[in-house]
Design an enzyme around this catalytic site. Structure first.
Site, PDB file in Angstrom:
ATOM      1  N   GLY A 121      77.606  21.552  16.573  1.00 34.73           N
ATOM      2  CA  GLY A 121      76.905  21.966  15.352  1.00 34.73           C
ATOM      3  C   GLY A 121      77.723  22.846  14.434  1.00 34.73           C
ATOM      4  O   GLY A 121      77.162  23.580  13.617  1.00 34.73           O
ATOM      5  N   SER A 122      79.055  22.778  14.540  1.00 34.43           N
ATOM      6  CA  SER A 122      79.839  23.614  13.620  1.00 34.43           C
ATOM      7  C   SER A 122      79.669  23.129  12.176  1.00 34.43           C
ATOM      8  O   SER A 122      79.705  23.928  11.244  1.00 34.43           O
ATOM      9  CB  SER A 122      81.316  23.652  14.027  1.00 34.43           C
ATOM     10  OG  SER A 122      81.933  22.408  13.847  1.00 34.43           O
ATOM     11  N   ASN A 123      79.462  21.836  11.987  1.00 36.94           N
ATOM     12  CA  ASN A 123      79.170  21.348  10.631  1.00 36.94           C
ATOM     13  C   ASN A 123      77.807  21.833  10.152  1.00 36.94           C
ATOM     14  O   ASN A 123      77.647  22.197   8.987  1.00 36.94           O
ATOM     15  CB  ASN A 123      79.233  19.817  10.581  1.00 36.94           C
ATOM     16  CG  ASN A 123      80.639  19.307  10.365  1.00 36.94           C
ATOM     17  OD1 ASN A 123      81.166  19.370   9.265  1.00 36.94           O
ATOM     18  ND2 ASN A 123      81.258  18.840  11.440  1.00 36.94           N
ATOM     19  N   ILE A 134      70.155   5.373  14.444  1.00 40.58           N
ATOM     20  CA  ILE A 134      68.919   5.663  13.706  1.00 40.58           C
ATOM     21  C   ILE A 134      68.026   4.422  13.726  1.00 40.58           C
ATOM     22  O   ILE A 134      68.464   3.346  13.315  1.00 40.58           O
ATOM     23  CB  ILE A 134      69.236   6.068  12.248  1.00 40.58           C
ATOM     24  CG1 ILE A 134      70.112   7.326  12.226  1.00 40.58           C
ATOM     25  CG2 ILE A 134      67.958   6.291  11.445  1.00 40.58           C
ATOM     26  CD1 ILE A 134      69.484   8.567  12.820  1.00 40.58           C
ATOM     27  N   HIS A 166      81.506  10.478   9.357  1.00 39.44           N
ATOM     28  CA  HIS A 166      82.248   9.851  10.447  1.00 39.44           C
ATOM     29  C   HIS A 166      83.676  10.397  10.424  1.00 39.44           C
ATOM     30  O   HIS A 166      84.290  10.464   9.356  1.00 39.44           O
ATOM     31  CB  HIS A 166      82.249   8.326  10.272  1.00 39.44           C
ATOM     32  CG  HIS A 166      82.875   7.632  11.427  1.00 39.44           C
ATOM     33  ND1 HIS A 166      82.216   7.444  12.624  1.00 39.44           N
ATOM     34  CD2 HIS A 166      84.118   7.128  11.600  1.00 39.44           C
ATOM     35  CE1 HIS A 166      83.027   6.835  13.469  1.00 39.44           C
ATOM     36  NE2 HIS A 166      84.176   6.635  12.889  1.00 39.44           N
TER      37      HIS A 166
HETATM   38  C1  GRF Z   1      82.321  15.834  13.652  1.00 36.86           C
HETATM   39  O1  GRF Z   1      83.680  15.581  13.743  1.00 36.86           O
HETATM   40  C2  GRF Z   1      81.600  14.694  13.003  1.00 36.86           C
HETATM   41  O2  GRF Z   1      82.357  14.000  12.073  1.00 36.86           O
HETATM   42  C3  GRF Z   1      81.333  13.795  14.172  1.00 36.86           C
HETATM   43  O3  GRF Z   1      81.020  14.664  15.217  1.00 36.86           O
HETATM   44  C4  GRF Z   1      81.673  15.911  15.013  1.00 36.86           C
HETATM   45  C5  GRF Z   1      80.633  16.987  15.104  1.00 36.86           C
HETATM   46  O4  GRF Z   1      81.208  18.252  15.179  1.00 36.86           O
HETATM   47  N1  GRF Z   1      80.372  12.786  13.852  1.00 36.86           N
HETATM   48  P1  GRF Z   1      80.279  19.547  15.150  1.00 36.86           P
HETATM   49  O5  GRF Z   1      79.188  19.345  16.189  1.00 36.86           O
HETATM   50  O6  GRF Z   1      79.733  19.667  13.778  1.00 36.86           O
HETATM   51  O7  GRF Z   1      81.191  20.669  15.506  1.00 36.86           O
END
Ligand code: GRF
Length: 188
Positions: free
Chosen positions: A12-14, A88, A104
């Site tokens: 979940g870093s994004n 999904i 992606h």
């Molecule tokens: C990211 O690289 C995203 O592109 C992929 O999974 C990863 C998730 O990273 N689909 P995080 O959980 O957000 O750290």
């Protein structure tokens, strides 16, 4: 007020980066984070960030309308898959046309499809001695990684880069571009 619902399966870093990006924006709110993994690190992040989080299981996602109804009730302007690994279901895609986006960690259509996630992608990119890789932000349709592409950003790969180095470069690209692209989609 525009409402974003996030889906994540892992770290979940994004998610955290997106939450920070919008935290001082009075026109955009993160309505909730949904996860399919009860022990995903994203849940710890949500606690710290004070974001509502909901864990669901396979049955509620695929075999009932439970999750769909909750989502409809939230009236999201955008559903963002930020490291979400399950496919999904069609009913969800149809209920939110052009309102579900995914990121992606490669330059689709290369390195996409079933099983192509996380380090699998970066290992494959490394094994093929690619000179560049990148990210693809795209709308979600019924097939893995096949919806219309919204944005791609590239990064170079040095010969000495390991798959882990590639993963780091990809995350940097994601942190830099994903929130901005979400912002742009929300505002047409
Ligand atoms: C990211 O690289 C995203 O592109 C992929 O999974 C990863 C998730 O990273 N689909 P995080 O959980 O957000 O750290």
């Amino acid at each position: 007020m525009k409402r974003i619902v996030l889906f994540a399966s892992g770290s979940g870093s994004n998610v955290e980066n997106i939450v920070h990006y919008f935290q001082d924006n009075s026109e955009v709110t993160i309505a909730a984070v949904f996860t399919n993994k009860s022990d995903a690190k994203v849940l710890d992040r949500c606690k710290i960030l004070k974001i509502s989080a909901l864990h669901f299981n396979r049955t509620s996602f695929y075999d009932t309308d439970c999750l769909l109804d909750i989502l409809k009730g939230m009236k999201p302007d955008l559903i963002v898959l930020a490291g979400f690994l399950w496919k999904i279901p069609e009913k969800l895609v149809q209920s939110f046309p052009n309102k579900i986006v995914n990121i992606h960690p490669a330059l689709l259509p290369k390195y996409g499809g079933k099983g192509m996630y996380g380090m699998n992608v970066h290992n494959a990119v490394k094994a093929n001695n690619e000179l560049e890789t990148g990210i693809t932000i795209h709308f979600v349709n019924e097939n893995y990684d096949e919806g219309a592409i919204i944005r791609q950003e590239k990064t170079q790969i040095a010969p000495e880069d390991s798959a882990d180095d590639i993963a780091k470069k990809i995350h940097e690209l994601e942190y830099k571009h994903f929130p901005k692209v979400i912002d742009q989609i929300l505002h047409g």
